[in-house]
Motif scaffolding. Structure first.
Motif, PDB file in Angstrom:
ATOM      1  N   GLY A  46       0.763  -1.239   0.000  1.00 32.10           N
ATOM      2  CA  GLY A  46       0.000   0.000   0.000  1.00 32.10           C
ATOM      3  C   GLY A  46       0.794   1.288   0.000  1.00 32.10           C
ATOM      4  O   GLY A  46       0.199   2.367   0.067  1.00 32.10           O
ATOM      5  N   GLN A  47       2.124   1.226  -0.119  1.00 31.24           N
ATOM      6  CA  GLN A  47       2.935   2.441  -0.105  1.00 31.24           C
ATOM      7  C   GLN A  47       2.778   3.210  -1.421  1.00 31.24           C
ATOM      8  O   GLN A  47       3.107   2.703  -2.493  1.00 31.24           O
ATOM      9  CB  GLN A  47       4.410   2.087   0.100  1.00 31.24           C
ATOM     10  CG  GLN A  47       5.367   3.272   0.010  1.00 31.24           C
ATOM     11  CD  GLN A  47       5.041   4.399   0.982  1.00 31.24           C
ATOM     12  OE1 GLN A  47       4.869   5.550   0.578  1.00 31.24           O
ATOM     13  NE2 GLN A  47       4.935   4.064   2.259  1.00 31.24           N
ATOM     14  N   PRO A  48       2.304   4.476  -1.391  1.00 32.52           N
ATOM     15  CA  PRO A  48       2.079   5.223  -2.623  1.00 32.52           C
ATOM     16  C   PRO A  48       3.265   6.065  -3.083  1.00 32.52           C
ATOM     17  O   PRO A  48       3.290   6.499  -4.233  1.00 32.52           O
ATOM     18  CB  PRO A  48       0.895   6.126  -2.252  1.00 32.52           C
ATOM     19  CG  PRO A  48       1.096   6.401  -0.789  1.00 32.52           C
ATOM     20  CD  PRO A  48       1.710   5.149  -0.215  1.00 32.52           C
ATOM     21  N   ILE A  55      10.412  -5.852  -5.696  1.00 27.78           N
ATOM     22  CA  ILE A  55       9.843  -6.564  -4.551  1.00 27.78           C
ATOM     23  C   ILE A  55       8.354  -6.792  -4.774  1.00 27.78           C
ATOM     24  O   ILE A  55       7.816  -7.859  -4.453  1.00 27.78           O
ATOM     25  CB  ILE A  55      10.099  -5.790  -3.245  1.00 27.78           C
ATOM     26  CG1 ILE A  55      11.602  -5.633  -3.012  1.00 27.78           C
ATOM     27  CG2 ILE A  55       9.456  -6.511  -2.058  1.00 27.78           C
ATOM     28  CD1 ILE A  55      11.969  -4.755  -1.826  1.00 27.78           C
ATOM     29  N   ASP A  56       7.678  -5.805  -5.355  1.00 29.97           N
ATOM     30  CA  ASP A  56       6.260  -5.973  -5.682  1.00 29.97           C
ATOM     31  C   ASP A  56       6.069  -7.145  -6.650  1.00 29.97           C
ATOM     32  O   ASP A  56       5.086  -7.894  -6.550  1.00 29.97           O
ATOM     33  CB  ASP A  56       5.695  -4.698  -6.306  1.00 29.97           C
ATOM     34  CG  ASP A  56       5.731  -3.509  -5.352  1.00 29.97           C
ATOM     35  OD1 ASP A  56       5.922  -3.720  -4.136  1.00 29.97           O
ATOM     36  OD2 ASP A  56       5.568  -2.372  -5.830  1.00 29.97           O
ATOM     37  N   ALA A  57       7.017  -7.309  -7.585  1.00 30.24           N
ATOM     38  CA  ALA A  57       6.931  -8.422  -8.535  1.00 30.24           C
ATOM     39  C   ALA A  57       7.115  -9.760  -7.832  1.00 30.24           C
ATOM     40  O   ALA A  57       6.477 -10.759  -8.216  1.00 30.24           O
ATOM     41  CB  ALA A  57       7.970  -8.257  -9.636  1.00 30.24           C
ATOM     42  N   LEU A  58       7.971  -9.805  -6.807  1.00 28.18           N
ATOM     43  CA  LEU A  58       8.096 -11.031  -6.018  1.00 28.18           C
ATOM     44  C   LEU A  58       6.748 -11.414  -5.420  1.00 28.18           C
ATOM     45  O   LEU A  58       6.356 -12.582  -5.429  1.00 28.18           O
ATOM     46  CB  LEU A  58       9.111 -10.841  -4.884  1.00 28.18           C
ATOM     47  CG  LEU A  58      10.593 -11.029  -5.168  1.00 28.18           C
ATOM     48  CD1 LEU A  58      11.385 -10.814  -3.883  1.00 28.18           C
ATOM     49  CD2 LEU A  58      10.885 -12.416  -5.733  1.00 28.18           C
ATOM     50  N   ALA A  59       6.056 -10.418  -4.867  1.00 25.71           N
ATOM     51  CA  ALA A  59       4.743 -10.679  -4.288  1.00 25.71           C
ATOM     52  C   ALA A  59       3.749 -11.128  -5.357  1.00 25.71           C
ATOM     53  O   ALA A  59       2.953 -12.056  -5.136  1.00 25.71           O
ATOM     54  CB  ALA A  59       4.226  -9.432  -3.577  1.00 25.71           C
ATOM     55  N   LYS A  60       3.801 -10.498  -6.513  1.00 31.25           N
ATOM     56  CA  LYS A  60       2.886 -10.854  -7.605  1.00 31.25           C
ATOM     57  C   LYS A  60       3.127 -12.273  -8.083  1.00 31.25           C
ATOM     58  O   LYS A  60       2.187 -12.991  -8.465  1.00 31.25           O
ATOM     59  CB  LYS A  60       3.064  -9.867  -8.763  1.00 31.25           C
ATOM     60  CG  LYS A  60       2.119 -10.108  -9.938  1.00 31.25           C
ATOM     61  CD  LYS A  60       2.331  -9.071 -11.032  1.00 31.25           C
ATOM     62  CE  LYS A  60       1.388  -9.318 -12.205  1.00 31.25           C
ATOM     63  NZ  LYS A  60       1.590  -8.316 -13.297  1.00 31.25           N
ATOM     64  N   LYS A 277       5.034   8.262  10.515  1.00 33.44           N
ATOM     65  CA  LYS A 277       4.137   9.400  10.340  1.00 33.44           C
ATOM     66  C   LYS A 277       4.182   9.943   8.914  1.00 33.44           C
ATOM     67  O   LYS A 277       3.136  10.217   8.309  1.00 33.44           O
ATOM     68  CB  LYS A 277       4.505  10.505  11.334  1.00 33.44           C
ATOM     69  CG  LYS A 277       3.581  11.704  11.302  1.00 33.44           C
ATOM     70  CD  LYS A 277       3.949  12.711  12.390  1.00 33.44           C
ATOM     71  CE  LYS A 277       3.010  13.919  12.372  1.00 33.44           C
ATOM     72  NZ  LYS A 277       3.366  14.903  13.422  1.00 33.44           N
ATOM     73  N   PHE A 278       5.374  10.090   8.346  1.00 33.15           N
ATOM     74  CA  PHE A 278       5.517  10.746   7.043  1.00 33.15           C
ATOM     75  C   PHE A 278       5.074   9.843   5.892  1.00 33.15           C
ATOM     76  O   PHE A 278       4.353  10.279   4.983  1.00 33.15           O
ATOM     77  CB  PHE A 278       6.981  11.168   6.837  1.00 33.15           C
ATOM     78  CG  PHE A 278       7.199  12.043   5.635  1.00 33.15           C
ATOM     79  CD1 PHE A 278       7.007  13.413   5.716  1.00 33.15           C
ATOM     80  CD2 PHE A 278       7.606  11.503   4.421  1.00 33.15           C
ATOM     81  CE1 PHE A 278       7.209  14.231   4.606  1.00 33.15           C
ATOM     82  CE2 PHE A 278       7.808  12.303   3.307  1.00 33.15           C
ATOM     83  CZ  PHE A 278       7.608  13.671   3.405  1.00 33.15           C
ATOM     84  N   PHE A 279       5.508   8.581   5.906  1.00 32.09           N
ATOM     85  CA  PHE A 279       5.218   7.654   4.813  1.00 32.09           C
ATOM     86  C   PHE A 279       4.135   6.630   5.152  1.00 32.09           C
ATOM     87  O   PHE A 279       3.839   5.777   4.321  1.00 32.09           O
ATOM     88  CB  PHE A 279       6.488   6.870   4.431  1.00 32.09           C
ATOM     89  CG  PHE A 279       7.542   7.682   3.721  1.00 32.09           C
ATOM     90  CD1 PHE A 279       7.322   8.179   2.448  1.00 32.09           C
ATOM     91  CD2 PHE A 279       8.771   7.917   4.324  1.00 32.09           C
ATOM     92  CE1 PHE A 279       8.304   8.908   1.783  1.00 32.09           C
ATOM     93  CE2 PHE A 279       9.759   8.638   3.676  1.00 32.09           C
ATOM     94  CZ  PHE A 279       9.523   9.139   2.404  1.00 32.09           C
ATOM     95  N   SER A 280       3.596   6.673   6.368  1.00 31.97           N
ATOM     96  CA  SER A 280       2.753   5.565   6.853  1.00 31.97           C
ATOM     97  C   SER A 280       3.523   4.255   6.734  1.00 31.97           C
ATOM     98  O   SER A 280       3.008   3.223   6.284  1.00 31.97           O
ATOM     99  CB  SER A 280       1.433   5.475   6.084  1.00 31.97           C
ATOM    100  OG  SER A 280       0.644   6.625   6.314  1.00 31.97           O
ATOM    101  N   SER A 281       4.799   4.318   7.141  1.00 26.82           N
ATOM    102  CA  SER A 281       5.688   3.167   6.976  1.00 26.82           C
ATOM    103  C   SER A 281       5.201   1.930   7.712  1.00 26.82           C
ATOM    104  O   SER A 281       5.524   0.808   7.310  1.00 26.82           O
ATOM    105  CB  SER A 281       7.104   3.524   7.448  1.00 26.82           C
ATOM    106  OG  SER A 281       7.719   4.414   6.554  1.00 26.82           O
ATOM    107  N   ASN A 282       4.467   2.112   8.794  1.00 25.89           N
ATOM    108  CA  ASN A 282       3.937   0.962   9.519  1.00 25.89           C
ATOM    109  C   ASN A 282       2.466   0.713   9.190  1.00 25.89           C
ATOM    110  O   ASN A 282       1.733   0.100   9.972  1.00 25.89           O
ATOM    111  CB  ASN A 282       4.136   1.155  11.025  1.00 25.89           C
ATOM    112  CG  ASN A 282       5.618   1.148  11.382  1.00 25.89           C
ATOM    113  OD1 ASN A 282       6.399   0.435  10.763  1.00 25.89           O
ATOM    114  ND2 ASN A 282       6.007   1.953  12.357  1.00 25.89           N
TER     115      ASN A 282
END
Length: 455
Positions: A46-48, A55-60, A277-282
């Motif tokens: 969900g990181q925009p 890494i997204d391709a690994l998940a895909k 806080k800045f990136f919604s990293s968690n």
């Protein structure tokens, strides 16, 4: 006919090596662990703002877990849990700590790691990155790794331009101005080139990105963003890691290894508060590194293994860092040691039936007082900061004071309140009693440094 039969084993071995298969048929395993990367730092979670296409391709192409928990909320105990299959009620290291020698306390030699198990089963083993479980004479070479390169001590690992690193336990000079992560990637490529071709390999890559200090030689990836420099660097570090994972995947394909290699990607704990806080990293989770709320211990977990893990899956199976050892053992066809806390999640990512589940997950975290030896310090050198237990959809958190007083149990229903916004302990005294029963029995008081008793 006889002659053809005589040469057949050699031909089969040659064919196996040519296609990246080992003579045993067992998979190669690459375990990549980022440092202080939060659940929400990846595009596939969900990181925009931060770009992570590889890494997204690994998940895909594999399975993405949404309920994976790290071994701890800080570096060292999380790493021991991952390598030994034990939760922090049973590990030797239960928080970050500096010995009188100003280095990490060593994980006891008798601890049996996944590297030792796989080494003894015929795997060629390597570690490149941050060890964090002991200084000189207590490095990865003592715990089952044929090859190792990187930092031994976590404090040294804060410096991305170190004067030295360690290779197979020996201190080696690093050329001035050299970015350590770039060295790690080159050593990774070297390991893949120089590995014994007749053995499967286990390669553990505990890279230091995106842990602070937040510096990178080239932050141009996000130069156009009107962000403070620290945040541009943080994003650039994660994207650099992503690009390098892309290089590793390309290397596996070039060498014909991709079809017989299990790749697992995760992080050691949640992100720091500023990035949360800045990136919604968690993600949407409360807390951050050094807390046992979800934001401190919920992390990404991705498993990709073409032909074995069906592409495009998302799993809600509840699993934790100490489950990694039995899962990798099962993938390698090796029996895990008896008496560990971990339960293999191999059936989940391979789609097999019979996935066993934990009755509970348990964590305890000791905080370190970096000012313990200052003349005006009135606090101990370390203390039990907090404990947490998840059982079913319930999560209980108990905080403690430096003097050992426990606060009241906080109780959260993660099914309806995954962000832990509402403490429902008063409404569910029976569940609180269940939590207290687990909290009172899940830990052994046998960790030498936790709590630290002044000699």
């Amino acid at each position: 006919m006889t002659r053809i039969f005589f040469f057949l084993p050699g031909l089969l071995l040659f064919a196996a090596l040519a296609t990246g298969q080992t003579s045993t048929g067992r998979p190669n395993i690459i375990l990549i662990m980022a440092d202080d990367m939060g659940y929400g730092d990846l595009g596939c979670y969900g990181q925009p703002r931060i770009r992570t296409p590889h890494i997204d391709a690994l998940a895909k192409n594999g399975m993405r877990f949404t309920r994976y928990y790290t071994g701890s909320t800080v570096c060292a105990p999380s790493r021991e849990a991952l390598l030994t299959g034990m939760h922090t009620g049973h590990t030797a290291i239960r928080g970050n700590f500096l010995t009188d020698e100003k280095e990490d306390p060593p994980m006891p030699d008798e601890k049996r790691t996944i590297a030792e198990i796989l080494r003894d089963a015929g795997y060629h083993t390597g570690l490149i990155g941050k060890w964090g479980l002991g200084g000189e004479a207590h490095g990865p070479e003592k715990q089952g790794f044929h090859y190792s390169y990187g930092y031994l001590d976590q404090i040294q690992a804060h410096n991305y331009y170190p004067p030295f690193l360690y290779e197979n336990g020996r201190k080696v000079t690093v050329p001035e101005g050299t970015y350590s992560h770039h060295l790690f990637v080159e050593k990774t490529m070297g390991f893949l080139d120089q590995r014994p071709k007749d053995k499967p390999f286990f390669l553990y890559l505990p890279y230091t990105i995106p842990h602070g200090k937040h510096v990178i030689p080239d932050a141009s990836e996000y130069a156009q963003e009107d962000w403070p420099e620290q945040y541009r660097n943080y994003a650039a570090m994660i994207t650099q890691l992503d690009k390098d994972i892309g290089r590793i995947i390309s290397k596996l394909k070039e060498d014909g290894l991709d079809r017989n290699t299990l790749i697992i990607f995760t992080s050691d704990n949640g992100a720091n508060p500023g990035f949360a806080k800045f990136f919604s990293s968690n993600g949407a989770f409360r807390g951050h590194k050094t807390t046992l709320y979800e934001g401190g211990i919920r992390a990404p977990l991705i498993a990709c293994w073409p032909g074995m893990i069906k592409a495009g899956q998302v799993s809600e199976h509840v699993t934790a860092g100490w489950d990694m050892l039995p899962a990798l053992c099962e993938a390698a066809g090796v029996q895990p040691p008896a008496g560990i806390d971990g339960i293999s999640f191999y059936p989940t990512f391979t789609g097999r039936s019979g996935q066993a589940r934990h009755p509970y997950l348990y964590w305890e975290y000791y905080t370190y007082n970096y000012n313990w030896n200052k003349p005006d310090s009135q606090l101990p050198r370390n203390w039990l900061d907090s404990r947490a237990v998840r059982f079913g959809d319930w999560k209980a958190v108990v905080k403690s004071s430096p003097r050992g007083e426990n606060a009241a149990v906080e109780l959260y229903d993660l099914q309806s309140d995954p962000s832990e916004t509402t403490n429902v302990a008063a409404q569910h005294p029976d569940v609180v009693r269940q939590a207290n029963a687990i909290l009172s029995s899940a830990s052994r008081p046998d960790a030498s440094y936790f709590p630290y008793k002044q000699k």
